[in-house]
Design an enzyme around this catalytic site. Structure first.
Site, PDB file in Angstrom:
ATOM      1  CG  ASP A  41      -2.039   0.975   1.127  1.00 41.39           C
ATOM      2  OD1 ASP A  41      -2.341   1.417   0.004  1.00 41.39           O
ATOM      3  OD2 ASP A  41      -2.630   1.315   2.169  1.00 41.39           O
ATOM      4  CG  ASN A  60       1.938   1.605  -5.268  1.00 38.00           C
ATOM      5  OD1 ASN A  60       2.887   1.460  -4.513  1.00 38.00           O
ATOM      6  ND2 ASN A  60       1.459   0.625  -6.014  1.00 38.00           N
ATOM      7  CD1 TRP A 113       7.166   6.900  -2.762  1.00 36.93           C
ATOM      8  CD2 TRP A 113       6.624   7.191  -4.927  1.00 36.93           C
ATOM      9  NE1 TRP A 113       8.335   6.998  -3.483  1.00 36.93           N
ATOM     10  CE2 TRP A 113       8.039   7.173  -4.817  1.00 36.93           C
ATOM     11  CE3 TRP A 113       6.057   7.360  -6.190  1.00 36.93           C
ATOM     12  CZ2 TRP A 113       8.880   7.325  -5.913  1.00 36.93           C
ATOM     13  CZ3 TRP A 113       6.890   7.516  -7.285  1.00 36.93           C
ATOM     14  CH2 TRP A 113       8.289   7.499  -7.145  1.00 36.93           C
ATOM     15  NE  ARG A 141      -4.744   6.675  -7.084  1.00 36.06           N
ATOM     16  CZ  ARG A 141      -4.535   6.316  -5.813  1.00 36.06           C
ATOM     17  NH1 ARG A 141      -4.329   7.234  -4.889  1.00 36.06           N
ATOM     18  NH2 ARG A 141      -4.575   5.056  -5.469  1.00 36.06           N
ATOM     19  CG  HIS A 199      -0.345   1.967  -9.357  1.00 39.38           C
ATOM     20  ND1 HIS A 199      -0.479   1.588  -8.044  1.00 39.38           N
ATOM     21  CD2 HIS A 199      -1.502   2.614  -9.678  1.00 39.38           C
ATOM     22  CE1 HIS A 199      -1.666   1.987  -7.585  1.00 39.38           C
ATOM     23  NE2 HIS A 199      -2.295   2.620  -8.551  1.00 39.38           N
ATOM     24  NE  ARG A 245      -7.530   1.558  -5.752  1.00 39.69           N
ATOM     25  CZ  ARG A 245      -6.376   1.782  -5.162  1.00 39.69           C
ATOM     26  NH1 ARG A 245      -5.348   2.221  -5.841  1.00 39.69           N
ATOM     27  NH2 ARG A 245      -6.222   1.575  -3.876  1.00 39.69           N
ATOM     28  CG  LEU A 248      10.088 -17.063  -4.005  1.00 41.31           C
ATOM     29  CD1 LEU A 248       9.865 -17.067  -2.488  1.00 41.31           C
ATOM     30  CD2 LEU A 248      10.616 -15.679  -4.423  1.00 41.31           C
ATOM     31  CB  SER A 303      -7.587  -4.180   2.927  1.00 38.45           C
ATOM     32  OG  SER A 303      -7.399  -2.963   3.604  1.00 38.45           O
TER      33      SER A 303
HETATM   34  C1  FPP Z   1      -1.990   0.109  -3.323  1.00 34.70           C
HETATM   35  O1  FPP Z   1      -1.543   1.448  -3.300  1.00 34.70           O
HETATM   36  C2  FPP Z   1      -1.523  -0.559  -4.530  1.00 34.70           C
HETATM   37  C3  FPP Z   1      -2.307  -1.178  -5.478  1.00 34.70           C
HETATM   38  C4  FPP Z   1      -3.771  -1.260  -5.373  1.00 34.70           C
HETATM   39  C5  FPP Z   1      -1.734  -1.789  -6.676  1.00 34.70           C
HETATM   40  C6  FPP Z   1      -0.519  -2.587  -6.399  1.00 34.70           C
HETATM   41  C7  FPP Z   1       0.201  -2.817  -7.659  1.00 34.70           C
HETATM   42  C8  FPP Z   1       1.545  -2.774  -7.777  1.00 34.70           C
HETATM   43  C9  FPP Z   1       2.475  -2.557  -6.661  1.00 34.70           C
HETATM   44  C10 FPP Z   1       2.157  -2.960  -9.097  1.00 34.70           C
HETATM   45  C11 FPP Z   1       2.000  -4.348  -9.610  1.00 34.70           C
HETATM   46  C12 FPP Z   1       2.666  -5.383  -8.838  1.00 34.70           C
HETATM   47  C13 FPP Z   1       2.660  -6.693  -9.190  1.00 34.70           C
HETATM   48  C14 FPP Z   1       3.432  -7.650  -8.377  1.00 34.70           C
HETATM   49  C15 FPP Z   1       1.914  -7.245 -10.343  1.00 34.70           C
HETATM   50  P1  FPP Z   1      -2.633   2.595  -3.347  1.00 34.70           P
HETATM   51  O2  FPP Z   1      -2.851   2.964  -4.774  1.00 34.70           O
HETATM   52  O3  FPP Z   1      -3.857   2.144  -2.616  1.00 34.70           O
HETATM   53  O4  FPP Z   1      -1.899   3.740  -2.577  1.00 34.70           O
HETATM   54  P2  FPP Z   1      -2.561   4.866  -1.668  1.00 34.70           P
HETATM   55  O5  FPP Z   1      -3.134   4.160  -0.471  1.00 34.70           O
HETATM   56  O6  FPP Z   1      -1.387   5.723  -1.308  1.00 34.70           O
HETATM   57  O7  FPP Z   1      -3.583   5.572  -2.502  1.00 34.70           O
END
Ligand code: FPP
Length: 246
Positions: free
Chosen positions: A19, A21, A24, A32, A36, A70, A130, A194
């Site tokens: 969580d 992204n 950040w 946003r 990712h 989203r 792994l 979650s």
């Molecule tokens: C949560 O951050 C992240 C996601 C819902 C997507 C996760 C996807 C990746 C890390 C890229 C793909 C990875 C793989 C292994 C296929 P958020 O967007 O909810 O962040 P926020 O809480 O700051 O809004």
């Protein structure tokens, strides 16, 4: 193994809610999706680090059953990221002995993405260093209902009308073939599960990090593993009982 923790203290199965992204990216005045993109790089680094430390299964929450809500652009971007990520990484995972599995209800994904998932799974199926599980359109409640329905269908087909038992359901859950979940990490500062691995997390140790996922490093993983190594896992017994058997 580059971690300082002895092998017995290394969790066999680690799951991560990646969580932070979006935040950040926002901190950097970026869209946003830029978060990712970097998040995907971190997933690659942490997979490598986890393997080096002796973790046998790593389960990453890439897309939840609820993430379809989203904005359309963000969902589309994530779908493209998954397709290109699978195309780019499958060979390298294979070369490094990683078995890739996708858990979740993939029927809702575009055919192209479903094909890439199946191809990457087939390519890496025989690897043993792994297992990397990517949770995509996954929800803990979905997993439990899905497993229960499969268990029920099996019982009905066998003419068995008795009530479902835990042992009927567990073989049908995602990750049933893998070590029990030892450590569940959530990055990004929120203290909740979650709808991730609800059943599997029953006795997992939980570790919450305030670090946003794009900033999560191998050192943060080591901190989580070291913290795990300090925990007394009781599985419902008393601390004294556990100490006696150790
Ligand atoms: C949560 O951050 C992240 C996601 C819902 C997507 C996760 C996807 C990746 C890390 C890229 C793909 C990875 C793989 C292994 C296929 P958020 O967007 O909810 O962040 P926020 O809480 O700051 O809004």
């Amino acid at each position: 193994m580059s971690s300082s923790a002895p092998a017995s203290l290394v969790p066999q199965h680690v799951a991560i809610i990646m969580d932070g992204n979006g935040r950040w990216a926002k901190q950097r005045s970026l869209p946003r999706v830029a978060g990712h993109k970097v998040g995907m790089e971190r997933a690659r680094d942490i997979t490598e680090a986890a393997g080096q430390r002796g973790v046998k299964s790593l389960t990453l929450f890439a897309f939840s059953s609820e993430n379809w809500q989203r904005p359309f652009e963000e969902v589309s971007y994530l779908m493209d990221l998954f397709v290109t990520g699978l195309e780019r990484e499958a060979k390298s995972l294979h070369k490094n002995g990683v078995r890739l599995r996708v858990i979740g209800d993939r029927s809702r994904f575009a055919e192209k993405l479903q094909n890439r998932m199946a191809e990457a799974e087939a390519l890496t199926a025989g690897n043993t260093a792994l297992t990397l599980n990517i949770a995509a359109n996954y929800g803990g409640r979905w997993d439990i209902i899905n497993a229960s329905n499969l268990a029920l269908a099996g019982k009905r087909a066998a003419g068995d009308s008795s009530a479902l038992q835990e042992a009927d359901v567990t073989p049908h859950l995602a990750l049933a073939d893998q070590p029990p979940l030892d450590l569940l990490i959530r990055t990004g500062g929120e203290i909740r599960i979650s709808n991730f691995l609800l059943w599997q997390a029953a006795y997992a140790e939980l570790f919450f990090s305030s670090v946003l996922w794009p900033d999560f490093s191998a050192a943060e993983l080591d901190a989580a593993i070291a913290d795990y190594g300090q925990r007394q896992r009781r599985f419902g017994k008393t601390g004294e009982q556990v100490a006696e058997t150790n």
